[in-house]
Design an enzyme around this catalytic site. Sequence first.
Site, PDB file in Angstrom:
ATOM      1  N   ASP A 229      58.567 108.199  51.803  1.00 11.31           N
ATOM      2  CA  ASP A 229      57.500 109.158  52.017  1.00 11.31           C
ATOM      3  C   ASP A 229      57.662 110.263  50.973  1.00 11.31           C
ATOM      4  O   ASP A 229      58.753 110.815  50.828  1.00 11.31           O
ATOM      5  CB  ASP A 229      57.630 109.761  53.431  1.00 11.31           C
ATOM      6  CG  ASP A 229      56.297 109.959  54.097  1.00 11.31           C
ATOM      7  OD1 ASP A 229      55.440 110.604  53.476  1.00 11.31           O
ATOM      8  OD2 ASP A 229      56.109 109.475  55.215  1.00 11.31           O
TER       9      ASP A 229
ATOM     10  N   ASP B 103      52.121 111.801  51.214  1.00 13.80           N
ATOM     11  CA  ASP B 103      51.664 112.617  52.329  1.00 13.80           C
ATOM     12  C   ASP B 103      50.524 113.564  51.914  1.00 13.80           C
ATOM     13  O   ASP B 103      50.640 114.256  50.897  1.00 13.80           O
ATOM     14  CB  ASP B 103      52.861 113.451  52.822  1.00 13.80           C
ATOM     15  CG  ASP B 103      52.575 114.184  54.106  1.00 13.80           C
ATOM     16  OD1 ASP B 103      52.430 113.511  55.131  1.00 13.80           O
ATOM     17  OD2 ASP B 103      52.509 115.431  54.086  1.00 13.80           O
TER      18      ASP B 103
ATOM     19  N   GLU C 209      47.888 109.253  51.596  1.00 15.13           N
ATOM     20  CA  GLU C 209      47.287 109.632  52.876  1.00 15.13           C
ATOM     21  C   GLU C 209      46.087 110.534  52.587  1.00 15.13           C
ATOM     22  O   GLU C 209      46.214 111.501  51.835  1.00 15.13           O
ATOM     23  CB  GLU C 209      48.300 110.378  53.744  1.00 15.13           C
ATOM     24  CG  GLU C 209      47.787 110.568  55.158  1.00 15.13           C
ATOM     25  CD  GLU C 209      48.483 111.688  55.916  1.00 15.13           C
ATOM     26  OE1 GLU C 209      48.418 111.677  57.152  1.00 15.13           O
ATOM     27  OE2 GLU C 209      49.070 112.593  55.281  1.00 15.13           O
TER      28      GLU C 209
ATOM     29  N   HIS D   3      53.123 107.478  63.187  1.00 18.67           N
ATOM     30  CA  HIS D   3      53.798 108.563  63.904  1.00 18.67           C
ATOM     31  C   HIS D   3      52.861 109.728  64.245  1.00 18.67           C
ATOM     32  O   HIS D   3      53.271 110.660  64.919  1.00 18.67           O
ATOM     33  CB  HIS D   3      54.959 109.070  63.048  1.00 18.67           C
ATOM     34  CG  HIS D   3      54.476 109.641  61.751  1.00 18.67           C
ATOM     35  ND1 HIS D   3      53.904 108.862  60.766  1.00 18.67           N
ATOM     36  CD2 HIS D   3      54.426 110.903  61.284  1.00 18.67           C
ATOM     37  CE1 HIS D   3      53.532 109.627  59.765  1.00 18.67           C
ATOM     38  NE2 HIS D   3      53.843 110.871  60.050  1.00 18.67           N
ATOM     39  N   ASP D   4      51.628 109.698  63.729  1.00 18.86           N
ATOM     40  CA  ASP D   4      50.660 110.765  64.025  1.00 18.86           C
ATOM     41  C   ASP D   4      49.637 110.342  65.071  1.00 18.86           C
ATOM     42  O   ASP D   4      48.774 111.139  65.445  1.00 18.86           O
ATOM     43  CB  ASP D   4      49.887 111.166  62.760  1.00 18.86           C
ATOM     44  CG  ASP D   4      50.776 111.809  61.721  1.00 18.86           C
ATOM     45  OD1 ASP D   4      51.788 112.428  62.100  1.00 18.86           O
ATOM     46  OD2 ASP D   4      50.463 111.680  60.515  1.00 18.86           O
TER      47      ASP D   4
END
Length: 554
Positions: A98, A200, A253, A326-327
């Site tokens: 990430d 990200d 993202e 994870h979100d």
Amino acid sequence: MEKKWFKEMSVYQIWPRSFCDGNGDGIGDLKGVISKLDYIKSLGVDAIWFSPLYPSPNADYGYDIADYRNISSDYGTLDEFKTMLDEAHKRGLKVIMDLVVNHTSDEHEWFKESKKGENNPYHDYYIWRKGRKPGKEPNNWLSTFQGKAWEYCKEIDKYYLHVFAKGQPDLNMDNPKVREEVKNIMRFWLDMGVDGFREDVITFISKKEGLPNGFPLPTATGIEHYSNGPHLMEYLHEFKDVLDEYDCFTVGEAPMMTTKKALKFIREGENQVLNTMFHFEHMNCDNIITNWIVTPFRPSKLKKVYKRWQEDLYKKAWNANYIENHDQPRIISRYGSEKYRVESGKMLGTMYILQSGTPFIYQGQEIGMTNANIPSIDRYKDVSSINNYNLFRKLGFSDKFTMKICMYAARDNARTPMQWTNDKNAGFTTADEPWFEVNKNYHEINVQQAENDPDSILHYYRKLLSFRKENDIVKYGDFQLLNTEKNIFAYIRHMGEQQLLVVCSFSEKECAFRCPKQFDIESSELVLSNYDKNIVIHNGFMTRPYETRVYFIK
Ligand code: NOJ
């Protein structure tokens, strides 16, 4: 469409804190990951994406990085990371890191220097402004996670910008030195042998000049001035020059992304800056704009979104397909059914893995983990859940109503420890207490149980992933949405002479699936299904709850 290794692969996402605790301190770590590499390989995936492993004070569980070139002591050491990388590579698994460069932690050395004042060489690494007048922030922007987007620093009488939590100051990407740092961080990990990056909120890195006031919203005011900002493309081109030195993969993202905008970044050819993008449109079918403004789930919206992304990108660009991370709260609890957990878990997997694109599978999704349903705000860990809860209460909503939303929409739902066995703490840790509570349903839902049950979601995911691997039509075929009743999502993939039909019911009620005349399913080969006895009558069938069937049309 050109074949590429990243188009062939499927990816398993690890959120390290909750995956597997190898040293018994209650927190997931690299030792735990290494012990599970054979399990990950056995799923049939080809790569692992790690949510941040770097040192972090955990204001946002790793998405606030204090050192880009090290591993958090919670997770292990850099040497252990290298061992994990080797072990993954030995098994043919790629490793994707990430890359969080929109912001750092407020405990990063750069920030500590930066707040020493204007003469410090790191001052311009961040976005500092004077107040409009004493006590008044530089503009009206609100952060996504924690009130105002500006934090005052008394010592230098200036505010710094943070579009997420206070502990996540935004980097000033307009500063060429910051971009050099980003490129060097990329090189550091790529030289070590990692195979790519998930970038990200990469579409937030360029802020509009002058930082004008934003359209007032209850949260994230100003977002129109930093999402897809003026220099984004230019900066991504700069980064791409580095990435081009390696054979690596990038997925950006991209909140609020549309196919039209996405093509500017991911259309194959000279101007391409990322291999693919994570958009959010399909995650907004049970809410408006944010997960917290909940609406009933609408399959018709989901179908429209997928049709657009599959068709608009076909032969031009590549999709990144996911239904959990994870979100996002657990998908069975949202678009499926906890009552028909196994059926809907298999159906949802079929629905997205058999579309064109690289599929991503989030830890626990493969065993059908569901929302944790934690009934009290004191037990939540995520800064955004707590902030949203407080915001709703401030707006006058009752605790009961707000908790109901929170239990459905909080990111914590995806962050409870991975359920490995029926033993204490679901086999996640040998410590007395894990860092975060285990979902109570671990006695029924765990990897051990799923391994022993031939009809489990886990075994079905293995079949799905191997089917995808063996059949180019799943990766490279075109996509045609069939006109069906609203709770059925059915599509055909074509490639050359081959045709693959995928039928998914999003209802527990019986629905009539009628296959268009030109496709004869009676004489076709059933290749995947989530029920036995798959009868066809008059080229169609009545669906059972959350039924899915996949046919090779003859
Ligand atoms: C997106 C990440 O997925 C999320 O977990 C994080 O909170 C924000 N970006 C800020 O880094």
